[in-house]
Design a protein around this motif. Structure first.
Motif, PDB file in Angstrom:
ATOM      1  N   ILE A 123       0.823  -1.206   0.000  1.00  0.00           N
ATOM      2  CA  ILE A 123       0.000   0.000   0.000  1.00  0.00           C
ATOM      3  C   ILE A 123       0.854   1.253   0.000  1.00  0.00           C
ATOM      4  CG2 ILE A 123      -1.716   1.280   1.353  1.00  0.00           C
ATOM      5  CD1 ILE A 123      -2.590  -1.526   2.453  1.00  0.00           C
ATOM      6  N   GLN A 124       0.488   2.189  -0.855  1.00  0.00           N
ATOM      7  CA  GLN A 124       1.079   3.524  -0.840  1.00  0.00           C
ATOM      8  C   GLN A 124       0.050   4.461  -0.217  1.00  0.00           C
ATOM      9  OE1 GLN A 124       2.058   4.075  -5.003  1.00  0.00           O
ATOM     10  NE2 GLN A 124       4.123   3.305  -4.688  1.00  0.00           N
ATOM     11  N   THR A 125       0.552   5.387   0.612  1.00  0.00           N
ATOM     12  CA  THR A 125      -0.335   6.318   1.298  1.00  0.00           C
ATOM     13  C   THR A 125       0.038   7.762   0.972  1.00  0.00           C
ATOM     14  OG1 THR A 125       1.052   6.554   3.274  1.00  0.00           O
ATOM     15  CG2 THR A 125      -0.503   4.709   3.247  1.00  0.00           C
ATOM     16  N   GLU A 126      -0.846   8.659   1.362  1.00  0.00           N
ATOM     17  CA  GLU A 126      -0.512  10.076   1.297  1.00  0.00           C
ATOM     18  C   GLU A 126       0.690  10.321   2.207  1.00  0.00           C
ATOM     19  OE1 GLU A 126      -4.159  11.841   2.611  1.00  0.00           O
ATOM     20  OE2 GLU A 126      -5.162  11.471   0.700  1.00  0.00           O
ATOM     21  N   VAL A 127       1.479  11.325   1.901  1.00  0.00           N
ATOM     22  CA  VAL A 127       2.683  11.637   2.666  1.00  0.00           C
ATOM     23  C   VAL A 127       2.334  11.834   4.155  1.00  0.00           C
ATOM     24  CG1 VAL A 127       4.548  13.308   2.981  1.00  0.00           C
ATOM     25  CG2 VAL A 127       3.815  12.678   0.674  1.00  0.00           C
ATOM     26  N   GLY A 128       3.082  11.148   5.004  1.00  0.00           N
ATOM     27  CA  GLY A 128       2.913  11.292   6.445  1.00  0.00           C
ATOM     28  C   GLY A 128       1.765  10.503   7.047  1.00  0.00           C
ATOM     29  N   ARG A 129       1.089   9.666   6.265  1.00  0.00           N
ATOM     30  CA  ARG A 129      -0.094   8.956   6.752  1.00  0.00           C
ATOM     31  C   ARG A 129       0.138   7.463   7.009  1.00  0.00           C
ATOM     32  NH1 ARG A 129      -4.753  10.843   8.275  1.00  0.00           N
ATOM     33  NH2 ARG A 129      -5.821   9.181   7.193  1.00  0.00           N
ATOM     34  N   ALA A 130       1.332   6.952   6.777  1.00  0.00           N
ATOM     35  CA  ALA A 130       1.563   5.505   6.849  1.00  0.00           C
ATOM     36  C   ALA A 130       1.210   4.915   8.211  1.00  0.00           C
ATOM     37  CB  ALA A 130       3.011   5.186   6.495  1.00  0.00           C
ATOM     38  N   GLU A 131       1.659   5.521   9.283  1.00  0.00           N
ATOM     39  CA  GLU A 131       1.400   4.961  10.614  1.00  0.00           C
ATOM     40  C   GLU A 131      -0.088   4.950  10.937  1.00  0.00           C
ATOM     41  OE1 GLU A 131       2.764   5.464  15.291  1.00  0.00           O
ATOM     42  OE2 GLU A 131       3.476   6.907  13.818  1.00  0.00           O
ATOM     43  N   VAL A 132      -0.764   6.038  10.636  1.00  0.00           N
ATOM     44  CA  VAL A 132      -2.204   6.132  10.906  1.00  0.00           C
ATOM     45  C   VAL A 132      -2.967   5.102  10.085  1.00  0.00           C
ATOM     46  CG1 VAL A 132      -4.225   7.635  10.686  1.00  0.00           C
ATOM     47  CG2 VAL A 132      -2.064   8.561  11.541  1.00  0.00           C
ATOM     48  N   VAL A 133      -2.633   4.988   8.809  1.00  0.00           N
ATOM     49  CA  VAL A 133      -3.297   4.025   7.935  1.00  0.00           C
ATOM     50  C   VAL A 133      -3.049   2.599   8.438  1.00  0.00           C
ATOM     51  CG1 VAL A 133      -3.278   3.020   5.610  1.00  0.00           C
ATOM     52  CG2 VAL A 133      -3.365   5.511   5.894  1.00  0.00           C
ATOM     53  N   ALA A 134      -1.813   2.270   8.796  1.00  0.00           N
ATOM     54  CA  ALA A 134      -1.494   0.923   9.286  1.00  0.00           C
ATOM     55  C   ALA A 134      -2.315   0.577  10.513  1.00  0.00           C
ATOM     56  CB  ALA A 134       0.001   0.810   9.579  1.00  0.00           C
ATOM     57  N   LYS A 135      -2.481   1.526  11.413  1.00  0.00           N
ATOM     58  CA  LYS A 135      -3.278   1.280  12.624  1.00  0.00           C
ATOM     59  C   LYS A 135      -4.750   1.081  12.287  1.00  0.00           C
ATOM     60  CE  LYS A 135      -0.148   3.501  15.856  1.00  0.00           C
ATOM     61  NZ  LYS A 135       0.113   4.622  16.770  1.00  0.00           N
ATOM     62  N   GLN A 136      -5.272   1.856  11.352  1.00  0.00           N
ATOM     63  CA  GLN A 136      -6.671   1.697  10.948  1.00  0.00           C
ATOM     64  C   GLN A 136      -6.891   0.346  10.276  1.00  0.00           C
ATOM     65  OE1 GLN A 136      -7.103   5.271   8.589  1.00  0.00           O
ATOM     66  NE2 GLN A 136      -8.227   6.298  10.219  1.00  0.00           N
ATOM     67  N   LEU A 137      -5.953  -0.063   9.437  1.00  0.00           N
ATOM     68  CA  LEU A 137      -6.080  -1.333   8.734  1.00  0.00           C
ATOM     69  C   LEU A 137      -6.047  -2.514   9.700  1.00  0.00           C
ATOM     70  CD1 LEU A 137      -3.802  -0.613   5.655  1.00  0.00           C
ATOM     71  CD2 LEU A 137      -6.293  -0.803   5.674  1.00  0.00           C
ATOM     72  N   ALA A 138      -5.250  -2.410  10.747  1.00  0.00           N
ATOM     73  CA  ALA A 138      -5.125  -3.502  11.717  1.00  0.00           C
ATOM     74  C   ALA A 138      -6.461  -3.857  12.366  1.00  0.00           C
ATOM     75  CB  ALA A 138      -4.090  -3.146  12.776  1.00  0.00           C
ATOM     76  N   ALA A 139      -7.379  -2.904  12.415  1.00  0.00           N
ATOM     77  CA  ALA A 139      -8.670  -3.120  13.061  1.00  0.00           C
ATOM     78  C   ALA A 139      -9.723  -3.728  12.129  1.00  0.00           C
ATOM     79  CB  ALA A 139      -9.182  -1.793  13.621  1.00  0.00           C
ATOM     80  N   LEU A 140      -9.425  -3.848  10.841  1.00  0.00           N
ATOM     81  CA  LEU A 140     -10.410  -4.348   9.882  1.00  0.00           C
ATOM     82  C   LEU A 140     -10.532  -5.868   9.914  1.00  0.00           C
ATOM     83  CD1 LEU A 140      -9.623  -2.233   6.684  1.00  0.00           C
ATOM     84  CD2 LEU A 140     -11.431  -1.855   8.366  1.00  0.00           C
ATOM     85  N   GLY A 173      -6.628   7.970   3.050  1.00  0.00           N
ATOM     86  CA  GLY A 173      -5.184   8.166   3.043  1.00  0.00           C
ATOM     87  C   GLY A 173      -4.447   7.210   2.134  1.00  0.00           C
ATOM     88  N   ILE A 174      -5.130   6.171   1.643  1.00  0.00           N
ATOM     89  CA  ILE A 174      -4.500   5.225   0.724  1.00  0.00           C
ATOM     90  C   ILE A 174      -4.594   5.780  -0.695  1.00  0.00           C
ATOM     91  CG2 ILE A 174      -4.703   2.937  -0.327  1.00  0.00           C
ATOM     92  CD1 ILE A 174      -5.520   1.867   2.398  1.00  0.00           C
ATOM     93  N   THR A 175      -3.468   5.757  -1.399  1.00  0.00           N
ATOM     94  CA  THR A 175      -3.460   6.263  -2.773  1.00  0.00           C
ATOM     95  C   THR A 175      -3.342   5.144  -3.805  1.00  0.00           C
ATOM     96  OG1 THR A 175      -1.066   6.624  -2.698  1.00  0.00           O
ATOM     97  CG2 THR A 175      -2.471   8.479  -2.109  1.00  0.00           C
ATOM     98  N   ARG A 176      -2.769   3.997  -3.420  1.00  0.00           N
ATOM     99  CA  ARG A 176      -2.596   2.898  -4.374  1.00  0.00           C
ATOM    100  C   ARG A 176      -2.368   1.595  -3.614  1.00  0.00           C
ATOM    101  NH1 ARG A 176       1.438   3.722  -9.219  1.00  0.00           N
ATOM    102  NH2 ARG A 176      -0.078   2.884 -10.655  1.00  0.00           N
ATOM    103  N   THR A 177      -2.894   0.494  -4.173  1.00  0.00           N
ATOM    104  CA  THR A 177      -2.654  -0.821  -3.570  1.00  0.00           C
ATOM    105  C   THR A 177      -2.239  -1.824  -4.642  1.00  0.00           C
ATOM    106  OG1 THR A 177      -4.933  -1.648  -3.817  1.00  0.00           O
ATOM    107  CG2 THR A 177      -4.422  -0.430  -1.788  1.00  0.00           C
ATOM    108  N   LEU A 178      -1.515  -2.833  -4.204  1.00  0.00           N
ATOM    109  CA  LEU A 178      -1.147  -3.958  -5.052  1.00  0.00           C
ATOM    110  C   LEU A 178      -1.390  -5.213  -4.227  1.00  0.00           C
ATOM    111  CD1 LEU A 178       0.179  -5.152  -7.629  1.00  0.00           C
ATOM    112  CD2 LEU A 178       2.379  -4.902  -6.457  1.00  0.00           C
ATOM    113  N   THR A 179      -2.272  -6.090  -4.710  1.00  0.00           N
ATOM    114  CA  THR A 179      -2.606  -7.310  -3.987  1.00  0.00           C
ATOM    115  C   THR A 179      -1.825  -8.476  -4.566  1.00  0.00           C
ATOM    116  OG1 THR A 179      -4.828  -6.448  -3.575  1.00  0.00           O
ATOM    117  CG2 THR A 179      -4.505  -8.814  -3.258  1.00  0.00           C
TER     118      THR A 179
END
Length: 80
Positions: A8-25, A65-71
Motif C-alpha cells: 500500500i502507498q499512502t498520502e505523505v505522512g499517513r503511513a502509521e495512521v493508515v497501518a493502525k486503521q487497517l489492523a482493526a479491519l 489516506g490510501i493512494t494505491r494498492t497492489l494485492t
C-alpha cells in the motif's frame, strides 16, 4: 483459507495512521508500516478467493489516506 499480501502507498505522512486503521479491519491478519516504495504492508485472509476480492480488498482500499494498492495472493506458504 485464501491469503494475500497487500502493498500500500499512502498520502505523505499517513503511513502509521493508515497501518493502525487497517489492523482493526476484519480479514486483516497483520499490518505494518515500512520504508521503501510502499508505505504499508498488510496480510489479509478470507475463506474464499471471491470473499477476499469482493469484501476484504475493497474494505482495505476504502481507508482514507490510501493512494494505491497492489494485492499479491500467496501461492504457497513455506514453513520451517
Amino acid at each position: 483459507m485464501v491469503e494475500a499480501f497487500m502493498l500500500i502507498q499512502t498520502e505523505v505522512g499517513r503511513a502509521e495512521v493508515v497501518a493502525k486503521q487497517l489492523a482493526a479491519l476484519a480479514g486483516v491478519s497483520s499490518s505494518e508500516y515500512v520504508t521503501g516504495p510502499y508505505d504499508v504492508v498488510v496480510r489479509v485472509a478470507a475463506a474464499t478467493a471471491t470473499e477476499l476480492q469482493s469484501v476484504v480488498v475493497p474494505s482495505v482500499q476504502g481507508v482514507t489516506g490510501i493512494t494505491r494498492t497492489l494485492t499479491c495472493p500467496i501461492a504457497d506458504g513455506v514453513h520451517s
